[in-house]
Design a protein around this motif. Structure first.
Motif, PDB file in Angstrom:
ATOM      1  N   VAL A 219       0.826  -1.217   0.143  1.00 33.81           N
ATOM      2  CA  VAL A 219       0.032   0.211   0.227  1.00 33.81           C
ATOM      3  C   VAL A 219       1.024   1.145   0.010  1.00 33.81           C
ATOM      4  N   ILE A 220       0.643   2.296  -0.836  1.00 37.10           N
ATOM      5  CA  ILE A 220       1.456   3.306  -0.805  1.00 37.10           C
ATOM      6  C   ILE A 220       0.546   4.678  -0.492  1.00 37.10           C
ATOM      7  N   PHE A 221       1.106   5.300   0.456  1.00 38.84           N
ATOM      8  CA  PHE A 221       0.599   6.743   1.038  1.00 38.84           C
ATOM      9  C   PHE A 221       1.249   7.639   0.722  1.00 38.84           C
ATOM     10  N   PHE A 222       0.502   8.847   0.365  1.00 40.57           N
ATOM     11  CA  PHE A 222       1.288  10.071   0.016  1.00 40.57           C
ATOM     12  C   PHE A 222      -0.029  11.245   0.448  1.00 40.57           C
ATOM     13  N   ASN A 223       0.730  12.414   0.860  1.00 38.98           N
ATOM     14  CA  ASN A 223      -0.467  13.217   1.463  1.00 38.98           C
ATOM     15  C   ASN A 223      -1.145  12.936   2.602  1.00 38.98           C
ATOM     16  N   ALA A 301      14.705 -13.670  -3.083  1.00 36.04           N
ATOM     17  CA  ALA A 301      14.249 -12.460  -2.471  1.00 36.04           C
ATOM     18  C   ALA A 301      14.394 -11.264  -3.395  1.00 36.04           C
ATOM     19  N   GLU A 302      15.640 -11.262  -4.180  1.00 36.26           N
ATOM     20  CA  GLU A 302      15.900 -10.284  -4.921  1.00 36.26           C
ATOM     21  C   GLU A 302      14.764 -10.001  -6.172  1.00 36.26           C
ATOM     22  N   GLU A 303      14.441 -11.408  -6.660  1.00 38.32           N
ATOM     23  CA  GLU A 303      13.327 -11.253  -7.612  1.00 38.32           C
ATOM     24  C   GLU A 303      11.984 -10.731  -7.032  1.00 38.32           C
ATOM     25  N   ILE A 304      11.537 -11.030  -5.878  1.00 40.17           N
ATOM     26  CA  ILE A 304      10.367 -10.699  -5.426  1.00 40.17           C
ATOM     27  C   ILE A 304      10.431  -8.975  -5.180  1.00 40.17           C
ATOM     28  N   PHE A 305      11.446  -8.436  -4.591  1.00 42.09           N
ATOM     29  CA  PHE A 305      11.737  -6.949  -4.625  1.00 42.09           C
ATOM     30  C   PHE A 305      11.912  -6.477  -5.922  1.00 42.09           C
ATOM     31  N   THR A 306      12.378  -6.983  -6.932  1.00 48.02           N
ATOM     32  CA  THR A 306      12.514  -6.491  -8.231  1.00 48.02           C
ATOM     33  C   THR A 306      11.238  -6.214  -8.950  1.00 48.02           C
ATOM     34  N   LEU A 307      10.225  -7.263  -8.978  1.00 45.92           N
ATOM     35  CA  LEU A 307       8.853  -7.204  -9.075  1.00 45.92           C
ATOM     36  C   LEU A 307       7.983  -6.009  -8.458  1.00 45.92           C
ATOM     37  N   LEU A 308       8.350  -5.861  -7.012  1.00 42.32           N
ATOM     38  CA  LEU A 308       7.764  -5.155  -6.494  1.00 42.32           C
ATOM     39  C   LEU A 308       8.181  -3.497  -6.711  1.00 42.32           C
ATOM     40  N   ARG A 309       9.292  -3.409  -7.067  1.00 40.61           N
ATOM     41  CA  ARG A 309       9.953  -2.301  -7.503  1.00 40.61           C
ATOM     42  C   ARG A 309       9.304  -1.767  -8.828  1.00 40.61           C
ATOM     43  N   LYS A 310       9.160  -2.773  -9.659  1.00 37.52           N
ATOM     44  CA  LYS A 310       8.480  -2.404 -11.036  1.00 37.52           C
ATOM     45  C   LYS A 310       6.926  -2.101 -10.912  1.00 37.52           C
ATOM     46  N   GLU A 311       6.502  -2.286  -9.995  1.00 37.32           N
ATOM     47  CA  GLU A 311       4.959  -2.001  -9.617  1.00 37.32           C
ATOM     48  C   GLU A 311       5.180  -0.707  -9.072  1.00 37.32           C
ATOM     49  N   ILE A 312       6.225  -0.238  -8.202  1.00 39.26           N
ATOM     50  CA  ILE A 312       5.839   0.985  -7.695  1.00 39.26           C
ATOM     51  C   ILE A 312       6.362   2.153  -8.841  1.00 39.26           C
ATOM     52  N   LEU A 313       7.517   1.640  -9.709  1.00 43.25           N
ATOM     53  CA  LEU A 313       7.557   2.534 -10.795  1.00 43.25           C
ATOM     54  C   LEU A 313       6.322   2.560 -11.684  1.00 43.25           C
ATOM     55  N   ARG A 314       5.383   1.593 -11.777  1.00 40.23           N
ATOM     56  CA  ARG A 314       4.082   1.575 -12.770  1.00 40.23           C
ATOM     57  C   ARG A 314       3.404   2.606 -12.043  1.00 40.23           C
ATOM     58  N   SER A 315       3.133   2.848 -10.673  1.00 40.77           N
ATOM     59  CA  SER A 315       2.090   3.477 -10.095  1.00 40.77           C
ATOM     60  C   SER A 315       2.458   4.691 -10.029  1.00 40.77           C
ATOM     61  N   GLY A 316       3.645   5.288 -10.325  1.00 43.29           N
ATOM     62  CA  GLY A 316       3.955   6.672 -10.686  1.00 43.29           C
ATOM     63  C   GLY A 316       4.369   7.405  -9.207  1.00 43.29           C
ATOM     64  N   TYR A 317       4.574   6.684  -8.408  1.00 44.03           N
ATOM     65  CA  TYR A 317       4.741   7.312  -6.938  1.00 44.03           C
ATOM     66  C   TYR A 317       6.177   7.096  -6.356  1.00 44.03           C
ATOM     67  N   GLU A 318       7.007   6.453  -7.321  1.00 49.46           N
ATOM     68  CA  GLU A 318       8.525   6.414  -6.848  1.00 49.46           C
ATOM     69  C   GLU A 318       8.926   7.741  -6.099  1.00 49.46           C
ATOM     70  N   GLU A 319       8.785   8.644  -7.016  1.00 55.93           N
ATOM     71  CA  GLU A 319       9.546  10.062  -6.487  1.00 55.93           C
ATOM     72  C   GLU A 319       8.801  10.692  -5.218  1.00 55.93           C
ATOM     73  N   ASN A 320       7.671  10.088  -4.855  1.00 57.70           N
ATOM     74  CA  ASN A 320       6.780  10.520  -3.723  1.00 57.70           C
ATOM     75  C   ASN A 320       7.134   9.786  -2.575  1.00 57.70           C
ATOM     76  N   LEU A 321       8.167   8.912  -2.483  1.00 55.10           N
ATOM     77  CA  LEU A 321       8.256   8.048  -1.307  1.00 55.10           C
ATOM     78  C   LEU A 321       9.446   8.759  -0.460  1.00 55.10           C
TER      79      LEU A 321
END
Length: 410
Positions: A219-223, A301-321
Motif C-alpha cells: 500500500v502506498i500513502f502520500f499526502n 528475495a531479489e526477484e520478489i523485490f525487483t517485481l515490487l519495484r517495477k510495480e512502484i515504478l508503474r504506480s508513478g509514486y516512486e518520486e513521492n516516497l
C-alpha cells in the motif's frame, strides 16, 4: 478467571497463508490497550484464499481459544483481515454543484462520495473500501474535509478497493463455522499500516510492504492518503520451497532452517560460518556453509523485490516516497532483507513493528503481529471515522452483512 463477554473488547483476526493470529484489545483515551493474543499454524489457506475449510476453521478456533485463555474473555465477533491476488483497486472521482452556491454541507459531502463510489463491477466483485484522497472546492485542491467551505463545485477523489465475492464468502463461512461474527472485513495491508506507520510517513510518502507466506502486499500513502495497492502472489513460502528443493529437505525443515539461519544478503555472511542441516530419512545432521544457504535465498528475495519495484515504478509514486519503504509481516523477519531492499529500491528501508499501543505490548512486539494489531486499532477508530451506507438488502443474513460498503474518511 471466569470467562466473560466484554462489549468493549475488540478482536483482530488475521487469517494468513501460514498462520492465524488473534489479538484482543480495548480502546482507551490514549489509543489501544493490548489484552492478549493467540496464534496457530494453518494449512487451510493459500495466497489469501481458503483451500481447506475444515483446516481453516480449526486454526481460527485454536487461535481464538488461546486468546480467550490468556485474557479470560469470550470473543463473539472480530475485525477480519482479507487479502490475496484477487484484491483489485483503482482511483475514482466525482463532481457536483454545491446547492445554491453556498457553503458545502453534510448532504453535499455525502452525495459526492456516493457518486464517486457508484462504479460498475462484475457480479463476482464487491467494494471493500472507498478511501478518500482529497476534495477540491472550485480550484482549491488538497482539502481533507470541505464541509463549511464556500464554493460552486465540489470534487471528490477516492481510492476504491474491491475483493472477490466467492473468496470473501468462503472466508466468511470459515469464521462463522468457528462461532464468530464478522464485524467487518478489512484489507490486511491497510490494517498493517494502522499498526506500523506514523502520520508523518503517510504525509511525506511511504510504501508499506506486508511480507507474508503466500503474498507480498503493497500500500502506498502520500499526502496522508492511500494512493495505490497491489498484491504480488509470491512470498516467504517461495523462499522456503527453494531451500527445500536446493537442499533436498522437507518443507517443514526448510522453513525452520530459513528462520533460524537464513540470510537474504550473501555479503552479510562470513565465509567460515556453518549451519546444521537436519538429517532426513535416518541420516545424521551435517554442517553446511551458511553462505550456501544464502546463495539459495538471495536470488528469490531479489526477484520478489525487483517485481515490487517495477510495480512502484508503474504506480508513478516512486518520486513521492520521502519516507522510503516499511517492511512488515512474518516474512520480513528474515535476516538481511532490509539490506537487500535498500540495494534494490535505492530507498530507506526499515522493519515495522506495531507502535502506538499499550498493555501487553511485549506479546505482539514483532512484524508478524502487525495485521492483527492493526485490525484492533482499525476497530477502535471505526466508530469515529467510518461512514456506513445503507445496509445490504435482506437476504443471505450474515453473508449480506459482509457485503456492506465501508468508507474511511481520513
Amino acid at each position: 478467571m471466569d470467562t466473560k463477554t466484554n462489549d468493549q473488547v475488540i478482536a483482530g483476526l488475521d487469517v494468513g497463508s501460514s498462520q492465524v493470529t488473534t489479538v484482543l484489545g480495548r480502546k482507551t483515551q490514549d489509543g489501544v490497550e493490548i489484552l492478549g493474543m493467540g496464534e496457530c499454524p494453518t494449512e487451510g489457506m493459500r495466497r489469501g484464499a481458503v483451500v481447506n475449510v475444515d483446516a481453516t476453521v480449526k486454526s481460527i478456533r485454536q487461535s481464538v481459544t488461546e486468546a480467550e485463555r490468556m485474557t479470560g474473555l469470550t470473543v463473539e465477533s472480530a475485525f477480519v483481515g482479507i487479502s490475496g491476488p484477487l484484491i483489485k483497486s483503482f482511483n475514482s472521482h466525482a463532481a457536483i454543484s454545491v446547492k445554491n452556491e453556498r457553503e458545502v454541507t453534510d448532504a453535499d459531502f455525502t452525495r459526492v462520495l456516493e457518486i464517486a463510489r457508484t462504479v460498475e463491477l462484475p457480479n463476482d466483485r464487491e467494494i471493500l473500501h472507498v478511501l478518500t484522497q482529497e476534495f477540491i472546492v472550485d480550484d482549491m485542491a488538497g482539502i481533507k474535509d470541505p464541509r463549511g467551505m464556500t464554493g460552486i463545485r465540489l470534487d471528490a477523489r477516492v481510492h476504491v478497493v474491491t475483493n472477490d465475492v466467492p473468496g470473501a464468502r468462503n472466508l466468511a463461512r470459515c469464521v462463522e463455522k468457528a462461532d464468530l461474527d464478522v464485524e467487518s472485513f478489512v484489507l490486511s495491508p491497510l490494517a498493517s499500516a494502522e499498526a506500523v506507520l506514523t502520520p508523518e510517513e503517510r504525509e511525506v510518502g511511504v510504501a508499506l510492504m506486508d511480507f507474508g507466506g503466500g503474498t507480498v502486499e503493497i500500500v502506498i500513502f502520500f499526502n496522508g492518503s492511500l494512493r495505490h495497492t497491489y498484491v504480488l502472489p509470491l512470498g516467504g513460502s517461495s523462499i522456503t520451497s527453494d531451500i527445500a528443493i536446493g537442499l533436498k529437505l522437507p518443507q517443514s525443515d526448510a522453513e525452520i532452517l530459513k528462520v533460524s539461519s537464513g540470510c537474504a544478503m550473501i555479503q552479510k555472511v562470513r565465509r567460515d560460518e556453518l549451519v546444521e542441516l537436519p538429517g532426513v530419512g535416518g541420516r545424521l545432521p551435517r554442517p553446511i556453509r551458511r553462505q550456501y544457504l544464502s546463495e539459495i535465498i538471495e536470488p528469490r528475495a531479489e526477484e520478489i523485490f525487483t517485481l515490487l519495484r517495477k510495480e512502484i515504478l508503474r504506480s508513478g509514486y516512486e518520486e513521492n516516497l520521502g519516507a522510503g519503504v516499511v517492511l512488515t509481516g512474518g516474512g520480513s523477519k528474515l535476516d538481511g532483507l532490509t539490506d537487500l531492499g535498500e540495494r534494490v529500491f535505492k530507498l530507506p528501508f526499515r522493519r515495522g513493528n506495531p507502535i502506538g499501543i499499550g498493555g501487553l505490548v511485549e506479546v505482539v512486539n514483532g512484524p508478524a503481529f502487525a495485521t492483527a494489531v492493526g485490525l484492533v486499532q482499525y476497530g477502535a477508530a471505526a466508530s469515529e471515522r467510518v461512514y456506513r451506507s445503507a445496509e445490504a438488502p435482506e437476504g443471505d443474513g450474515v453473508i449480506d452483512r459482509f457485503k456492506r460498503y465501508l468508507s474511511e474518511f481520513f
